[in-house]
Design an enzyme around this catalytic site. Structure first.
Site, short mmCIF file in Angstrom:
data_model
loop_
_atom_site.label_atom_id
_atom_site.label_comp_id
_atom_site.label_asym_id
_atom_site.label_seq_id
_atom_site.Cartn_x
_atom_site.Cartn_y
_atom_site.Cartn_z
N ASP A 8 0.88 -1.17 0.00
CA ASP A 8 0.00 0.00 0.00
C ASP A 8 0.92 1.22 0.00
O ASP A 8 1.41 1.62 1.05
CB ASP A 8 -0.91 0.00 1.23
CG ASP A 8 -1.81 1.21 1.28
OD1 ASP A 8 -2.27 1.66 0.21
OD2 ASP A 8 -2.06 1.73 2.39
N GLU A 67 -1.42 -1.49 -4.95
CA GLU A 67 -2.63 -0.73 -5.26
C GLU A 67 -2.37 0.23 -6.41
O GLU A 67 -1.31 0.85 -6.49
CB GLU A 67 -3.06 0.05 -4.01
CG GLU A 67 -4.42 0.71 -4.15
CD GLU A 67 -4.85 1.35 -2.85
OE1 GLU A 67 -5.60 0.69 -2.11
OE2 GLU A 67 -4.43 2.49 -2.58
N ASP A 139 -2.22 0.90 7.62
CA ASP A 139 -1.47 0.76 6.37
C ASP A 139 -1.12 -0.71 6.11
O ASP A 139 -1.16 -1.18 4.97
CB ASP A 139 -0.18 1.59 6.40
CG ASP A 139 -0.49 3.07 6.53
OD1 ASP A 139 -0.98 3.65 5.56
OD2 ASP A 139 -0.24 3.63 7.62
#
Length: 178
Positions: A8, A67, A139
């Protein structure tokens, strides 16, 4: 057996999550985040690259999932996020890892059943899927969700997500951590 590293990306914190797939079962290996400090963009990007490279060296993943960039309200923030993504992808590519990218809404849908899930819902579902005793840091939870989405897409479970009013089939449940 596949070891999947989910990333991420961020310009302040880059989350990572590592899971192992054995057959149709997911097992938690590790997670955390890389804290990004520094005065210049170059310093920050170097830290993302070095941190992701260190995580790759530590866990020896066989697959890498990250992502995709989404368009934020602030174009400057989106650009910085894209640059952090880029250096993370280069860290994976430099060691020959196959790179897969997933939209945030797809990740949320694959983990929580809806693309509009909140961060808290993602944390709770990641903990439930991987049978964690505590909620992972935000996160790290997002990165684990990316790894779970990748694992599910490899099993063909993401493509049909949401086609039955957001309800999960029994095949979805059978492929989660035990």
């Amino acid at each position: 057996m596949a070891i999947i590293l989910g990333i991420d990306p961020g310009s302040r914190k880059t989350g990572y999550g590592v899971i192992r797939m054995q057959g149709h079962r997911m097992h938690y290996i590790g997670s955390g985040f890389i804290r990004i400090t520094g005065d210049t963009l170059a310093d920050k990007l170097q830290q993302v690259y070095a941190g992701v490279s260190e995580v790759i060296a530590q866990y020896q993943p066989t697959q890498f999932a990250i992502e995709q960039v989404f368009m934020a309200k602030n174009a400057d923030s989106a650009l910085k996020l894209g640059q952090a993504r880029g250096v993370a992808i280069v860290a994976a590519a430099n060691v020959g890892l196959p790179v897969s990218e997933y939209a945030a809404r797809l990740v949320k849908q694959a983990v929580a059943g809806t693309g509009a899930a909140t961060k808290e819902q993602v944390q709770q579902m990641v903990a439930a899927i991987l049978k964690l005793s505590d909620l992972p840091q935000s996160d790290a939870a997002d990165a684990l969700a990316i790894a779970i989405c990748h694992a599910n897409s490899n099993l063909g479970l993401v493509a049909g997500a949401g086609k039955r009013g957001g309800r999960r089939s029994s095949s979805w449940r059978q492929f989660h951590a035990e």
